[in-house]
Design a protein around this motif. Structure first.
Motif, PDB file in Angstrom:
ATOM      1  N   THR A 203      12.189  13.364  -0.456  1.00  0.00           N
ATOM      2  CA  THR A 203      13.046  12.726  -1.305  1.00  0.00           C
ATOM      3  C   THR A 203      12.483  11.549  -1.570  1.00  0.00           C
ATOM      4  OG1 THR A 203      14.660  12.041  -0.230  1.00  0.00           O
ATOM      5  CG2 THR A 203      14.680  13.966  -0.975  1.00  0.00           C
ATOM      6  N   VAL A 204      12.336  10.620  -2.893  1.00  0.00           N
ATOM      7  CA  VAL A 204      12.180   9.300  -3.100  1.00  0.00           C
ATOM      8  C   VAL A 204      13.370   8.179  -2.488  1.00  0.00           C
ATOM      9  CG1 VAL A 204      11.855   7.519  -4.787  1.00  0.00           C
ATOM     10  CG2 VAL A 204      10.787   9.567  -5.161  1.00  0.00           C
ATOM     11  N   GLN A 205      12.486   7.732  -2.041  1.00  0.00           N
ATOM     12  CA  GLN A 205      13.684   6.359  -1.177  1.00  0.00           C
ATOM     13  C   GLN A 205      13.331   5.463  -2.589  1.00  0.00           C
ATOM     14  OE1 GLN A 205      13.543   6.216   2.375  1.00  0.00           O
ATOM     15  NE2 GLN A 205      14.276   8.202   3.275  1.00  0.00           N
ATOM     16  N   SER A 206      12.365   4.517  -2.367  1.00  0.00           N
ATOM     17  CA  SER A 206      12.326   3.295  -3.256  1.00  0.00           C
ATOM     18  C   SER A 206      10.707   3.676  -3.911  1.00  0.00           C
ATOM     19  CB  SER A 206      12.221   2.067  -2.647  1.00  0.00           C
ATOM     20  OG  SER A 206      12.224   1.117  -3.524  1.00  0.00           O
ATOM     21  N   PHE A 207      10.303   2.668  -4.941  1.00  0.00           N
ATOM     22  CA  PHE A 207       9.087   2.780  -5.723  1.00  0.00           C
ATOM     23  C   PHE A 207       9.187   1.686  -6.044  1.00  0.00           C
ATOM     24  CE2 PHE A 207      12.427   4.285  -8.660  1.00  0.00           C
ATOM     25  CZ  PHE A 207      12.281   3.286  -9.785  1.00  0.00           C
ATOM     26  N   THR A 208       8.044   1.360  -6.681  1.00  0.00           N
ATOM     27  CA  THR A 208       7.088   0.566  -7.472  1.00  0.00           C
ATOM     28  C   THR A 208       5.775   0.624  -8.502  1.00  0.00           C
ATOM     29  OG1 THR A 208       6.584  -1.889  -7.852  1.00  0.00           O
ATOM     30  CG2 THR A 208       5.119  -0.969  -6.593  1.00  0.00           C
ATOM     31  N   PHE A 209       5.161   0.533  -8.913  1.00  0.00           N
ATOM     32  CA  PHE A 209       4.300   0.755  -9.725  1.00  0.00           C
ATOM     33  C   PHE A 209       3.516  -0.183  -9.606  1.00  0.00           C
ATOM     34  CE2 PHE A 209       8.009   0.935 -13.121  1.00  0.00           C
ATOM     35  CZ  PHE A 209       8.552   2.264 -12.762  1.00  0.00           C
ATOM     36  N   VAL A 210       1.883   0.777  -9.558  1.00  0.00           N
ATOM     37  CA  VAL A 210       0.438  -0.447  -9.539  1.00  0.00           C
ATOM     38  C   VAL A 210       0.104   0.187 -10.730  1.00  0.00           C
ATOM     39  CG1 VAL A 210      -1.388   0.584  -7.873  1.00  0.00           C
ATOM     40  CG2 VAL A 210       0.963   0.260  -7.182  1.00  0.00           C
ATOM     41  N   ALA A 211      -1.259  -0.460 -11.167  1.00  0.00           N
ATOM     42  CA  ALA A 211      -2.005  -0.494 -12.166  1.00  0.00           C
ATOM     43  C   ALA A 211      -2.699   0.226 -11.846  1.00  0.00           C
ATOM     44  CB  ALA A 211      -2.464  -1.896 -12.780  1.00  0.00           C
ATOM     45  N   GLY A 212      -3.236   1.439 -12.981  1.00  0.00           N
ATOM     46  CA  GLY A 212      -4.259   2.174 -12.570  1.00  0.00           C
ATOM     47  C   GLY A 212      -4.554   2.426 -13.751  1.00  0.00           C
ATOM     48  N   ALA A 213      -5.925   2.977 -14.395  1.00  0.00           N
ATOM     49  CA  ALA A 213      -6.889   3.010 -15.612  1.00  0.00           C
ATOM     50  C   ALA A 213      -6.553   2.097 -16.803  1.00  0.00           C
ATOM     51  CB  ALA A 213      -7.062   3.785 -16.304  1.00  0.00           C
ATOM     52  N   ALA A 214      -6.964   1.182 -16.876  1.00  0.00           N
ATOM     53  CA  ALA A 214      -6.667   0.432 -18.237  1.00  0.00           C
ATOM     54  C   ALA A 214      -6.231   1.093 -19.165  1.00  0.00           C
ATOM     55  CB  ALA A 214      -8.287  -0.068 -18.461  1.00  0.00           C
ATOM     56  N   ASP A 215      -6.274   2.160 -19.495  1.00  0.00           N
ATOM     57  CA  ASP A 215      -5.422   2.374 -20.679  1.00  0.00           C
ATOM     58  C   ASP A 215      -4.421   3.558 -20.521  1.00  0.00           C
ATOM     59  OD1 ASP A 215      -6.918   4.638 -19.780  1.00  0.00           O
ATOM     60  OD2 ASP A 215      -8.336   5.088 -22.235  1.00  0.00           O
ATOM     61  N   ALA A 216      -4.166   3.875 -19.141  1.00  0.00           N
ATOM     62  CA  ALA A 216      -3.441   4.776 -18.811  1.00  0.00           C
ATOM     63  C   ALA A 216      -1.765   4.025 -18.346  1.00  0.00           C
ATOM     64  CB  ALA A 216      -3.810   5.632 -17.375  1.00  0.00           C
ATOM     65  N   PRO A 217      -0.631   5.197 -18.182  1.00  0.00           N
ATOM     66  CA  PRO A 217       0.631   4.304 -18.021  1.00  0.00           C
ATOM     67  C   PRO A 217      -0.100   3.323 -15.893  1.00  0.00           C
ATOM     68  CG  PRO A 217       1.338   6.371 -18.190  1.00  0.00           C
ATOM     69  CD  PRO A 217      -0.369   6.364 -18.598  1.00  0.00           C
ATOM     70  N   PRO A 218       0.921   2.870 -15.748  1.00  0.00           N
ATOM     71  CA  PRO A 218       1.054   2.860 -14.445  1.00  0.00           C
ATOM     72  C   PRO A 218       0.627   4.189 -13.499  1.00  0.00           C
ATOM     73  CG  PRO A 218       3.232   1.405 -14.864  1.00  0.00           C
ATOM     74  CD  PRO A 218       2.006   2.621 -16.540  1.00  0.00           C
ATOM     75  N   ASP A 219       0.658   3.900 -11.946  1.00  0.00           N
ATOM     76  CA  ASP A 219       1.184   4.728 -11.029  1.00  0.00           C
ATOM     77  C   ASP A 219       2.690   4.409 -10.815  1.00  0.00           C
ATOM     78  OD1 ASP A 219      -1.457   6.207 -11.195  1.00  0.00           O
ATOM     79  OD2 ASP A 219      -2.014   4.903  -9.848  1.00  0.00           O
ATOM     80  N   VAL A 220       2.896   5.102 -10.264  1.00  0.00           N
ATOM     81  CA  VAL A 220       4.430   5.366  -9.982  1.00  0.00           C
ATOM     82  C   VAL A 220       3.675   5.620  -7.824  1.00  0.00           C
ATOM     83  CG1 VAL A 220       6.907   6.208  -9.132  1.00  0.00           C
ATOM     84  CG2 VAL A 220       5.657   6.020 -11.375  1.00  0.00           C
ATOM     85  N   VAL A 221       3.990   3.826  -7.275  1.00  0.00           N
ATOM     86  CA  VAL A 221       3.579   4.823  -4.946  1.00  0.00           C
ATOM     87  C   VAL A 221       5.495   4.876  -5.264  1.00  0.00           C
ATOM     88  CG1 VAL A 221       3.067   3.570  -3.874  1.00  0.00           C
ATOM     89  CG2 VAL A 221       1.607   3.336  -6.026  1.00  0.00           C
ATOM     90  N   ALA A 222       5.379   5.908  -4.379  1.00  0.00           N
ATOM     91  CA  ALA A 222       6.626   5.380  -3.569  1.00  0.00           C
ATOM     92  C   ALA A 222       7.158   6.448  -2.019  1.00  0.00           C
ATOM     93  CB  ALA A 222       7.868   6.804  -4.076  1.00  0.00           C
ATOM     94  N   TRP A 223       8.076   5.340  -2.046  1.00  0.00           N
ATOM     95  CA  TRP A 223       8.798   5.497  -0.590  1.00  0.00           C
ATOM     96  C   TRP A 223       8.836   7.337  -0.363  1.00  0.00           C
ATOM     97  CZ3 TRP A 223      11.745   0.719   1.435  1.00  0.00           C
ATOM     98  CH2 TRP A 223      10.787   0.290   1.668  1.00  0.00           C
TER      99      TRP A 223
END
Lengths: 138, 414
Positions: free
Chosen positions: A60-80
């Motif tokens: 299960t996701v315990q927390s998350f933040t967003f990390v910039a990905g490719a220029a024209d793509a939405p940011p990645d979600v990176v999670a605990w």
């Protein structure tokens, strides 16, 4: 290009574990404790008999933040990601197929692997999503 | 099984050792967003000011302590090495120490106190110097000047990361804002902290920085500014992150009794706490009371209580870290820091716990822990000018944001 891990001897198993589709963590053979990141000895009983053991790969996701990905793509979600095998067994990983607005603490996710050079990189997809259904169909 | 005595109560402190030490002198160089001066030059300014403030000359200095010492990976992060300072001032040292694997930025002050308390040295010069503001500016200029790398985006082998960062780097987690963003989102989920509440830490810092002539950012920030600023690592926005700067801060820690000082000049160390957080891997636990053990040590070693504290200088590399310290130190209950800072009244200069009275790292600049100690000393010595907390007699200073933590309880000498 995101860097890749350069594992030492204690860690190499983790980054190749996905070659058979299974996520593995070290587990103490003496007292059953999972330990992560890897360490030469069990932090609970100090046994040196620690070996990689497969887990279900669902957590299960315990927390998350967003990390910039490719220029024209939405940011990645990176999670605990927390795992049911043990309360404090967790890792950080990228979610795939999850839009930033859909990320939520408590969402169930399941592992899959991306191959980058010699690394099988664990990433997680919403459990019960298309990949799971595909697997169930076959 | 762990022996309860080995993992339970704090070791009994030999109070005589710490109380044989006083902070006898304080000094600070110019501070600015970008000064483009050498770290050694800034360090010597601060050091000589501190020595003079103590009523000493460099011939009295026989000890040297610093965090982190020379070297270090990030440009501008480390100041000059101890030996550069030693050589520049031609010091005769009987004891010196530096390092980064220590209980945070206050550690060299604690070590200096132990050194003078045990007799290893008489007067220890302590410094922390940063030139991160100008280092980053230079790095940006170099990148822009170089243009695109030859070959454009042609794929080569990916760069590799070894050691503890290997668990995060492949997922794009490379910096401190991201490390703490996970905690803040989890804490918001568990305890209902709002962005409006978190904003009170930087907003209040700016209000105080307006009264600090050396602060880097002295203009006010409104709640609307905060809520509409860009995210650095969601949910941490621009104003939740401290500001890289250039500057050096220095102290002299002396053996009490070896110093002739006017009344109210010396700062005494009443108690100290130090400890490492639960895990060095920040994704391996979700709780934010990582400083609890260090805080418990500090309170177990003094008769003073939270209600005796006149001002708190709490590490604010990120706004949220000050909230985590408020809870770990017991100024409010666990999960209650959002309510504690709500509206900003309690932490204002005339509130019940004036917090980061010089603007902290969020507004005055990332002098990296020892800026907080400098502000505490100014307050206790009644030298804080327009931002003076009336009759400040007891100050608490806490540095670190997990895993390294250290805190000091300080009083003004009579």
């Amino acid at each position: 290009m995101a860097p890749l891990p350069a594992p030492g001897p204690d860690e190499a198993f983790f980054w190749t574990s996905g070659s058979d589709g299974r996520l593995r963590f070290l587990r103490c053979r003496a007292c059953g404790t999972f330990l992560h990141p890897p360490s030469p000895r069990c932090p609970r009983c100090l046994s040196a008999d620690v070996q990689p053991e497969p887990v279900t790969g669902t957590g299960t996701v315990q927390s998350f933040t967003f990390v910039a990905g490719a220029a024209d793509a939405p940011p990645d979600v990176v999670a605990w990601i927390g795992f049911p095998e043990q309360d404090d067994l967790r890792m950080t990983a990228r979610l795939v197929g999850v839009a930033p607005a859909d990320a939520a603490i408590g969402m169930a996710v399941t592992v899959e692997f991306e191959e980058h050079e010699d690394v099988h990189l664990p990433v997680f997809r919403a459990a019960g999503g298309p990949a799971d259904r595909r697997r169930a169909d076959t | 099984m762990r022996d309860a005595a080995a993992s339970g109560a704090a070791a009994e402190l030999d109070h005589d050792v710490l109380r044989r030490a006083v902070i006898s002198g304080i000094g600070q160089s110019d501070v600015g967003r970008r000064l483009f001066r050498s770290s050694l030059s800034l360090t010597l300014d601060a050091a000589l000011a501190a020595v003079e403030d103590a009523g000493l000359t460099r011939d009295h200095i026989d000890g040297l302590a610093a965090y982190p010492g020379g070297g270090g990976a990030a440009p501008g992060f480390a100041g000059p090495s101890l030996l550069e300072v030693h050589d520049s001032l031609r010091l005769e040292l009987s004891w010196y120490t530096s390092g980064v694997d220590v209980p945070a930025q206050l550690s060299p002050v604690m070590q200096a106190a132990m050194a003078v308390g045990s007799g290893m040295a008489r007067h220890v010069l302590v410094y922390r110097t940063v030139t991160e503001g100008s280092a980053r500016s230079r790095a940006r200029a170099a990148t822009e000047g170089a243009g695109s790398p030859p070959g454009g985006s042609s794929p080569g082998p990916a760069p590799r990361v070894e050691g503890p960062m290997q668990w995060l780097a492949a997922y794009g987690i490379t910096g401190a804002p991201q490390w703490y963003a996970f905690y803040v989102r989890r804490y918001m989920h568990d305890f209902g902290l709002t962005r409006e509440q978190l904003a009170q830490v930087p907003l209040s810092a700016r209000t105080k920085a307006a009264l600090n002539p050396k602060a880097v950012y002295r203009e006010p920030v409104s709640l609307d500014d905060y809520l509409t600023s860009r995210m650095i690592a969601d949910p941490l926005c621009l104003y939740d992150c401290d500001v890289p700067c250039d500057g050096a801060t220095a102290f002299v820690v002396s053996r009490a009794g070896r110093i002739d000082a006017p009344s109210g000049h010396l700062v005494e160390i009443q108690s100290a706490g130090a400890g490492a957080g639960p895990r060095m891997y920040r994704d391996q636990f979700a709780d934010v009371w990582w400083a609890g053990p260090a805080a418990d040590q500090l309170w177990s070693r003094t008769e003073l209580e939270q209600s005796d504290v006149d001002t708190a200088q709490l590490y604010d590399g990120f706004s949220f870290l000050a909230l985590a310290w408020l809870e770990s130190l017991g100024f409010c209950g666990r999960g209650e820091a959002g309510d504690f800072v709500d509206g900003g009244r309690r932490i204002a200069l005339d509130g019940e716990l004036p917090l980061n009275t010089g603007g902290g790292q969020l507004a005055a600049g990332r002098l990296h822990g020892l800026g907080h100690l400098h502000e505490a000393c100014l307050q206790l010595r009644a030298q804080a000018g327009a931002r003076q907390v009336p009759d400040a007699e007891v100050a608490i200073v806490a540095t670190g944001g997990q895993p390294n933590m250290g805190c000091l309880l300080l009083t003004r000498s009579r």
